[in-house]
Scaffold this motif. Sequence first.
Motif, short mmCIF file in Angstrom:
data_model
loop_
_atom_site.label_atom_id
_atom_site.label_comp_id
_atom_site.label_asym_id
_atom_site.label_seq_id
_atom_site.Cartn_x
_atom_site.Cartn_y
_atom_site.Cartn_z
N ASN A 177 62.83 17.53 -33.46
CA ASN A 177 61.51 17.73 -32.88
C ASN A 177 60.78 18.78 -33.70
O ASN A 177 61.40 19.62 -34.35
CB ASN A 177 61.62 18.25 -31.44
N PRO A 201 58.39 13.76 -33.21
CA PRO A 201 57.56 14.16 -32.07
C PRO A 201 57.29 15.67 -32.07
O PRO A 201 58.10 16.46 -32.57
CB PRO A 201 58.40 13.77 -30.86
N THR A 233 56.69 19.02 -29.75
CA THR A 233 56.91 19.60 -28.44
C THR A 233 56.16 20.93 -28.39
O THR A 233 56.42 21.82 -29.21
CB THR A 233 58.42 19.83 -28.17
N SER A 243 56.59 21.25 -22.95
CA SER A 243 56.03 19.91 -22.75
C SER A 243 57.08 18.83 -23.01
O SER A 243 58.16 19.10 -23.51
CB SER A 243 54.84 19.70 -23.70
N ARG A 244 56.71 17.63 -22.71
CA ARG A 244 57.49 16.47 -23.12
C ARG A 244 57.24 16.25 -24.61
O ARG A 244 56.33 16.86 -25.19
CB ARG A 244 57.08 15.24 -22.32
N ILE A 264 55.67 14.63 -27.72
CA ILE A 264 54.41 13.95 -27.96
C ILE A 264 54.54 13.20 -29.29
O ILE A 264 54.72 13.82 -30.33
CB ILE A 264 53.24 14.95 -28.02
N VAL A 285 53.29 11.28 -32.34
CA VAL A 285 52.09 11.18 -33.15
C VAL A 285 52.22 9.92 -34.01
O VAL A 285 53.23 9.72 -34.67
CB VAL A 285 51.95 12.43 -34.06
N TYR A 311 44.39 14.39 -32.36
CA TYR A 311 45.67 14.93 -31.88
C TYR A 311 45.69 16.45 -31.95
O TYR A 311 46.28 17.12 -31.10
CB TYR A 311 46.85 14.32 -32.67
N ILE A 347 46.61 18.56 -28.63
CA ILE A 347 47.79 19.44 -28.56
C ILE A 347 47.35 20.90 -28.44
O ILE A 347 48.00 21.68 -27.74
CB ILE A 347 48.73 19.17 -29.74
N LEU A 399 46.64 21.30 -24.79
CA LEU A 399 47.91 21.32 -24.07
C LEU A 399 48.61 22.67 -24.25
O LEU A 399 49.09 23.27 -23.29
CB LEU A 399 48.82 20.19 -24.57
#
Length: 180
Positions: A17, A115, A117, A149-150, A152, A154, A166, A170, A173
């Motif tokens: 991640n 992803p 995070t 977060s979960r 994400i 891209v 994005y 983000i 978020l």
Amino acid sequence: YQDHTVDPVFPECHGPNLYVFWHEYILFPLYLREHCYLTILLSQHRDADILSEVAVRMGYEFVRGSTQRGGERAIRAMFAAGRSRHLAMTPDGPRGPRRQMAPGAIYLASRLGMPITAIGLGYDRPWRLKSWDRFAVPRPFSRARAVVSRAIFVPPNLSRDGIEEYRRMIQDLLNNLTHQ
């Protein structure tokens, strides 16, 4: 956690991640997760020399560079590391503006198929330095909190407009998680 499988300490964590959090809280994740196959991006500024020493002691690998100094070499090193390791970066560092995300993390995640995070971090009544990011130093025995977060995902090979979309999503978020 919105999804605990993004945390490398859990056996359910799948694949690398890219973790992002604001520069002012960089001490917290260094303390929170050690020896978890993570490579962190640090600036070439002399202040980051201390962080690189801490990172080595905590079992992290690191890459030095930023947009202003050594950026191209740093991004190549992060690409290489991201094939087998988790990555972490502060998308508003090393110069700011504070809590404004630069597009580098989105570009990296898009090209690596990794992803992102987002991690909102905070301390109870921290001391604040008079720096561009109002760097937070926790008081002894104070509370700290991480809101994660979960993952994400891209899309691969995003255009400039896609990267910007994005980036804004983000950034919002990350600011929301930090506020929590």
